[in-house]
Design a protein around this motif. Structure first.
Motif: not given
Length: 157
Positions: A1-18
């Motif tokens: 998994m590329s660095r951009e994909s991990r950042i995108g996944m982290f951002a998506f999970i953060g938005i869902v949690v918020i």
């Protein structure tokens, strides 16, 4: 998994949690459709506050949403759960949970044949002559006690 994909996944999970936290901390919008509003008119609504509970037959069926004074009357806007079937001719008053307890709006009785409360209905405080009778009896007791005290004082002298 590329660095951009991990950042995108982290951002998506953060938005869902918020978003989930927002739903749990402020459920007003979700719950708004579960209540209807009724105005209750009182000569004296002493002790009632915003968010005071509304009980019908001893069961919490809502809360006081707001109140105002108009033409010398207290007008309480009650939020009642839609699932609560409360007869239109129920009696309305205030009560407290004890000597120093919280005050709440008390709904009781009523005939289901009269129909049920609906949004926009207005209900009026039911006067209880029981309290007037209790006060009158208390006054008689005080007068009797004073008479007895006076009689005892005369016997001493």
């Amino acid at each position: 998994m590329s660095r951009e994909s991990r950042i995108g996944m982290f951002a998506f999970i953060g938005i869902v949690v918020i978003g989930l936290i927002g739903l749990f901390l402020n459920p007003i919008e979700r719950l708004r459709d579960q209540y209807f509003r009724v105005d209750a008119v009182f000569d004296d609504a002493g002790g009632i506050l915003d968010e005071s509970p509304v009980l019908y037959a001893g069961v919490c069926v809502g809360r006081v949403h707001s109140f105002e004074v108009k033409d010398g009357k207290a007008i309480l806007t009650l939020q009642i759960k839609k699932k609560a079937l409360i007869p239109k001719d129920c009696t309305v008053g205030t009560s407290s949970t004890g000597v120093v307890g919280d005050t709440y709006v008390k709904l009781s009785g009523g005939n289901p044949g009269a129909g049920y409360l609906q949004s926009g209905d207005v209900i009026y405080e039911t006067k209880s002559d029981r309290m007037d009778k209790i006060i009158a009896k208390a006054q008689k007791l005080i007068e009797s006690a004073e008479t007895t005290k006076d009689s005892i004082d005369k016997m001493r002298n």
